[in-house]
Design an enzyme around this catalytic site. Sequence first.
Site, PDB file in Angstrom:
ATOM      1  N   CYS A 153       0.797  -1.230   0.000  1.00 47.47           N
ATOM      2  CA  CYS A 153       0.000   0.000   0.000  1.00 47.47           C
ATOM      3  C   CYS A 153       0.830   1.281   0.000  1.00 47.47           C
ATOM      4  O   CYS A 153       0.560   2.204  -0.780  1.00 47.47           O
ATOM      5  CB  CYS A 153      -0.942   0.003   1.201  1.00 47.47           C
ATOM      6  SG  CYS A 153      -2.182  -1.298   1.136  1.00 47.47           S
ATOM      7  N   ARG A 188      15.587   2.216   3.275  1.00 42.23           N
ATOM      8  CA  ARG A 188      15.613   0.967   2.508  1.00 42.23           C
ATOM      9  C   ARG A 188      15.038  -0.174   3.340  1.00 42.23           C
ATOM     10  O   ARG A 188      15.538  -1.295   3.325  1.00 42.23           O
ATOM     11  CB  ARG A 188      17.035   0.660   2.017  1.00 42.23           C
ATOM     12  CG  ARG A 188      17.045  -0.354   0.877  1.00 42.23           C
ATOM     13  CD  ARG A 188      18.302  -0.365   0.039  1.00 42.23           C
ATOM     14  NE  ARG A 188      19.513  -0.589   0.796  1.00 42.23           N
ATOM     15  CZ  ARG A 188      20.497   0.300   0.918  1.00 42.23           C
ATOM     16  NH1 ARG A 188      20.409   1.487   0.315  1.00 42.23           N
ATOM     17  NH2 ARG A 188      21.568   0.031   1.630  1.00 42.23           N
ATOM     18  N   SER A 189      13.967   0.123   4.055  1.00 41.67           N
ATOM     19  CA  SER A 189      13.301  -0.925   4.829  1.00 41.67           C
ATOM     20  C   SER A 189      12.663  -1.927   3.880  1.00 41.67           C
ATOM     21  O   SER A 189      12.337  -1.605   2.732  1.00 41.67           O
ATOM     22  CB  SER A 189      12.229  -0.321   5.731  1.00 41.67           C
ATOM     23  OG  SER A 189      11.135   0.140   4.951  1.00 41.67           O
ATOM     24  N   ASP A 211      20.500   4.439   2.717  1.00 42.49           N
ATOM     25  CA  ASP A 211      20.226   3.934   4.053  1.00 42.49           C
ATOM     26  C   ASP A 211      21.489   4.110   4.884  1.00 42.49           C
ATOM     27  O   ASP A 211      22.531   4.524   4.369  1.00 42.49           O
ATOM     28  CB  ASP A 211      19.827   2.450   3.974  1.00 42.49           C
ATOM     29  CG  ASP A 211      19.009   2.003   5.171  1.00 42.49           C
ATOM     30  OD1 ASP A 211      17.863   2.452   5.295  1.00 42.49           O
ATOM     31  OD2 ASP A 211      19.527   1.224   5.974  1.00 42.49           O
TER      32      ASP A 211
END
Length: 336
Positions: A153, A188-189, A211
């Site tokens: 999402c 950069r999860s 990151d």
Amino acid sequence: MASSNTDAGPPSCKVVLARNIADGLLNEVREGLKSLEKGPHLVGFLANNDPAARMYAEWTEKTCQENGFRYTLREVSRDEIEDAILAANADDDVDGIIVYYPIFNNRQDQYLQQIVDVSKDVEGLSHRYVFNMYQNIRFLDPETKRQKSILPCTPLAIVKILEYLQIYNTILPYGNRLFGHTICVVNRSEVVGRPLAALLANDGACVYSVDVTGVQKFTRGEGIRKRRHEVEDMEGWTLKDAAPLCDVVITGVPGESFKFDTSLLRPGAVCINFSSEKNFPPEVKERASIYVPSIGKVTISVLLRNLLRLIQNKRLDDVKPAAAVEKPGTLEAREA
């Protein structure tokens, strides 16, 4: 005689609010609901004490009620969450499931993502959807291209924002519409940052993913000739090397102490913040051309859009086509 600062014109930065973008998506969703006998039922599971998760659940409930969806929040303990998800999987009255993470803050959360029934996974976190996203496979049925894959999402919300801002070039074919754009994603999860970098690169952009561990470049190669993105480690690079090259900067650092250094911005850059914290200081308006300070309402609109798509995919799955009308492909529309 030199002119004074009082002669300066209005600021050149346009601030775009999430609700203005969400309204268009919700109109599309309401139109799709007209073909259904009753409003789809979304069930949310809350098994943590995170205030942000509760707020997201409250926004989701409010948006559902305003747009013809049914919503049930089920608050459970960490010991109960697995059985609760499995029960919802088996419940024919439940059309979609959302789990408010983090719960365990470790790989057990990833396990929970995988036990949500793929046909009810509104967040697009199950293995099949994640695999398709990274492989740039846009349909569940590539031969007939009727059932579109579900995308996470928040990354999809950012794609929709970039479409609204006309960063996507509609003259170009689907799949290539970000060609020529260089984008910086700070975060950069595995939940948002890396999927977002992959989506944008698969649509033709050159993406610098930044990151604490360094900088990676996501592209589809020279001239975007490759089918899916590839990743290159930029040895020795930091945010200071990447940001000035980019015409779009997207940040999502979940910490009060982080503030993006606006002196790194290319003049006229488009800036989007998806963190619950304000990553950009007020000075961003002095250098950016467009600034989107938050995206929450767009994310919830995309959540409902994904739920509607799951129901549409189920209908199509029940009706087998007489014959495939197109050849397989992967560079078709991200979203119609």
